[in-house]
Design a protein around this motif. Structure first.
Motif, PDB file in Angstrom:
ATOM      1  N   TYR A   1     -10.357   3.048 -14.253  1.00  0.00           N
ATOM      2  CA  TYR A   1     -10.010   4.011 -13.141  1.00  0.00           C
ATOM      3  C   TYR A   1      -8.473   4.039 -13.520  1.00  0.00           C
ATOM      4  CZ  TYR A   1     -14.051   2.469 -10.681  1.00  0.00           C
ATOM      5  OH  TYR A   1     -15.396   2.132 -10.513  1.00  0.00           O
ATOM      6  N   ARG A   2      -7.858   5.326 -13.838  1.00  0.00           N
ATOM      7  CA  ARG A   2      -6.602   5.590 -13.939  1.00  0.00           C
ATOM      8  C   ARG A   2      -6.111   6.538 -13.036  1.00  0.00           C
ATOM      9  NH1 ARG A   2      -6.804   3.998 -19.365  1.00  0.00           N
ATOM     10  NH2 ARG A   2      -8.705   4.360 -20.578  1.00  0.00           N
ATOM     11  N   CYS A   3      -4.981   6.155 -12.564  1.00  0.00           N
ATOM     12  CA  CYS A   3      -4.020   6.573 -11.619  1.00  0.00           C
ATOM     13  C   CYS A   3      -2.466   6.192 -11.721  1.00  0.00           C
ATOM     14  CB  CYS A   3      -4.758   6.419 -10.237  1.00  0.00           C
ATOM     15  SG  CYS A   3      -4.771   4.514  -9.909  1.00  0.00           S
ATOM     16  N   ASN A   4      -1.977   6.373 -10.490  1.00  0.00           N
ATOM     17  CA  ASN A   4      -0.453   5.752 -10.409  1.00  0.00           C
ATOM     18  C   ASN A   4      -0.140   4.857  -9.389  1.00  0.00           C
ATOM     19  OD1 ASN A   4      -0.409   8.724 -12.086  1.00  0.00           O
ATOM     20  ND2 ASN A   4       1.545   7.527 -12.500  1.00  0.00           N
ATOM     21  N   VAL A   5       0.847   4.045  -9.263  1.00  0.00           N
ATOM     22  CA  VAL A   5       1.186   3.448  -8.214  1.00  0.00           C
ATOM     23  C   VAL A   5       1.901   4.350  -7.092  1.00  0.00           C
ATOM     24  CG1 VAL A   5       2.588   1.527  -6.991  1.00  0.00           C
ATOM     25  CG2 VAL A   5       1.688   1.344  -9.777  1.00  0.00           C
ATOM     26  N   ASP A   6       1.216   4.570  -6.029  1.00  0.00           N
ATOM     27  CA  ASP A   6       1.556   5.671  -5.054  1.00  0.00           C
ATOM     28  C   ASP A   6       2.715   4.754  -4.333  1.00  0.00           C
ATOM     29  OD1 ASP A   6       1.489   8.187  -3.406  1.00  0.00           O
ATOM     30  OD2 ASP A   6       0.766   6.707  -1.822  1.00  0.00           O
ATOM     31  N   GLY A   7       2.614   3.637  -4.050  1.00  0.00           N
ATOM     32  CA  GLY A   7       3.888   2.769  -3.239  1.00  0.00           C
ATOM     33  C   GLY A   7       3.330   1.551  -2.790  1.00  0.00           C
ATOM     34  N   PHE A   8       3.805   1.007  -1.607  1.00  0.00           N
ATOM     35  CA  PHE A   8       3.547  -0.381  -1.330  1.00  0.00           C
ATOM     36  C   PHE A   8       3.418  -0.504   0.268  1.00  0.00           C
ATOM     37  CE2 PHE A   8       6.112  -0.205  -5.145  1.00  0.00           C
ATOM     38  CZ  PHE A   8       5.287  -1.090  -5.976  1.00  0.00           C
ATOM     39  N   ALA A   9       2.320  -1.124   0.598  1.00  0.00           N
ATOM     40  CA  ALA A   9       2.106  -1.194   2.165  1.00  0.00           C
ATOM     41  C   ALA A   9       2.838  -2.520   2.530  1.00  0.00           C
ATOM     42  CB  ALA A   9       0.683  -1.058   2.309  1.00  0.00           C
ATOM     43  N   TYR A  10       3.644  -2.271   3.680  1.00  0.00           N
ATOM     44  CA  TYR A  10       4.462  -3.894   4.365  1.00  0.00           C
ATOM     45  C   TYR A  10       3.278  -4.636   4.665  1.00  0.00           C
ATOM     46  CZ  TYR A  10       7.049  -6.525   7.386  1.00  0.00           C
ATOM     47  OH  TYR A  10       7.401  -7.576   8.177  1.00  0.00           O
ATOM     48  N   ARG A  11       2.203  -4.407   5.527  1.00  0.00           N
ATOM     49  CA  ARG A  11       1.084  -5.161   5.705  1.00  0.00           C
ATOM     50  C   ARG A  11       0.007  -4.388   5.546  1.00  0.00           C
ATOM     51  NH1 ARG A  11       4.746  -8.093   5.175  1.00  0.00           N
ATOM     52  NH2 ARG A  11       5.684  -9.781   6.472  1.00  0.00           N
ATOM     53  N   LEU A  12      -1.181  -4.944   5.084  1.00  0.00           N
ATOM     54  CA  LEU A  12      -2.398  -4.165   5.039  1.00  0.00           C
ATOM     55  C   LEU A  12      -3.201  -5.217   5.683  1.00  0.00           C
ATOM     56  CD1 LEU A  12      -3.881  -1.519   3.439  1.00  0.00           C
ATOM     57  CD2 LEU A  12      -4.501  -3.371   1.783  1.00  0.00           C
TER      58      LEU A  12
END
Length: 310
Positions: free
Chosen positions: A182-193
């Motif tokens: 699966y190829r994509c990009n790092v969209d960002g980061f979740a403080y808490r998931l």
């Protein structure tokens, strides 16, 4: 996360969509299983990976995916480590706050070559570390050394990146179970998931193209530019529900909840590097090691209780 369907006893959690097939998937394949504020981005020169990402070094578990990994200090004579998810453990999901260390295991893994073919079988001697608290990770110690694996199968371990990943980077999620990428990009980061009973810190969020599915749990997330592992794939919001099993939600520092339907997530792996000591042994007392510790250890950090605001 989706349930690893090794047994009807283990319920809930796995992963969930479209992929770039890199090898044929058998119709007879078994049905599969299913973080702290991000530090400042480190601006440093990136050593460009001149080789395309392949399946070499990835593994297939009975219900999940994984990879043979090493840290910068790993030696050829060290027993190799296999990285996967905590929810992929053969004994089922660790409960919130539960940390497993040095538990005997004889689990076997199918080692893949570059094209996704079966290179051979490697076997665990123990679960060196496993948890679903703050992160969702398992590390198996193998009976084979890195040198054994390279000389017998011609396969080198994947390198764990010691640095926090960066938003915008091109990544590949390489599933040894399905032999798909699966190829994509790092969209960002979740403080808490938050998903069901579990909470993870500083989770890496994918852009839309990484529609991971059940069985991709435990896949290495590889930075395309460096060829290094930056995270381990573990979940996707399947149906738009809020904070339920198979439907993780993001919770910010103020307790505000965001639901992102059909968006997948992974748990960062740079935090593992400081916890690997001499002989490739997991040592949770090492300086800089922030992985959760077993409850018996005095320095264990309490489970995250960040609020959820309605």
């Amino acid at each position: 996360m989706r349930k690893p369907l090794v047994s009807a006893v283990f319920t809930a959690l796995l992963l969930g969509g479209t992929a770039i097939p890199a090898a044929a998937v058998s119709d007879q394949a078994p049905v599969p299983d299913k973080q702290a504020t991000a530090p400042a981005q480190v601006k440093a020169k990136v050593k460009v990976n001149t080789k395309a990402v392949t399946f070499a070094g990835t593994v297939a578990l009975s219900n999940c995916s994984g990879s043979v990994v090493r840290v910068p200090s790993s030696q050829p004579t060290d027993r190799a480590l296999v990285l996967s998810n905590g929810h992929c453990l053969e004994t089922g999901f660790p409960g919130p706050g539960q940390v497993i260390v040095d538990r005997p295991s004889s689990r076997s893994f199918t080692l893949l070559n570059a094209s996704g073919g079966n290179a051979g079988t490697v076997r665990a001697s123990k679960v060196a570390y496993g948890t679903m608290t703050d992160t969702d990770v398992s590390l198996y110690e193998l009976t084979s050394t890195y040198r054994d694996i390279e000389s017998r199968y011609g396969i080198k371990a994947l390198d764990l990146d010691a640095a926090h990943p960066q938003a915008g980077r091109a990544i590949t999620v390489a599933s040894g179970y399905w032999k798909r990428m699966y190829r994509c990009n790092v969209d960002g980061f979740a403080y808490r998931l938050r998903e069901g009973r579990w909470t993870w810190k500083d989770s890496l969020r994918y852009t839309q193209p990484c529609q991971v599915i059940g069985g991709t749990s435990g896949s290495p997330v590889i930075d395309d530019a460096t060829g290094k592992v930056v995270a381990v794939n573990n979940t996707i919001n399947e149906s738009g529900q809020r904070c339920t099993d198979n439907n993780p939600c993001e919770v910010d520092q103020n307790g505000n909840v965001t639901v992102r339907p059909n968006i997948g997530y992974a748990q960062q792996t740079y935090t593992i590097v400081p916890c690997v000591g001499t002989g490739n042994k997991i040592d949770l007392s090492r300086p800089g090691c922030t992985l959760p510790k077993p409850a018996a250890e005095k320095n264990r950090q309490p489970a995250d209780r960040s609020p959820v605001r309605n």
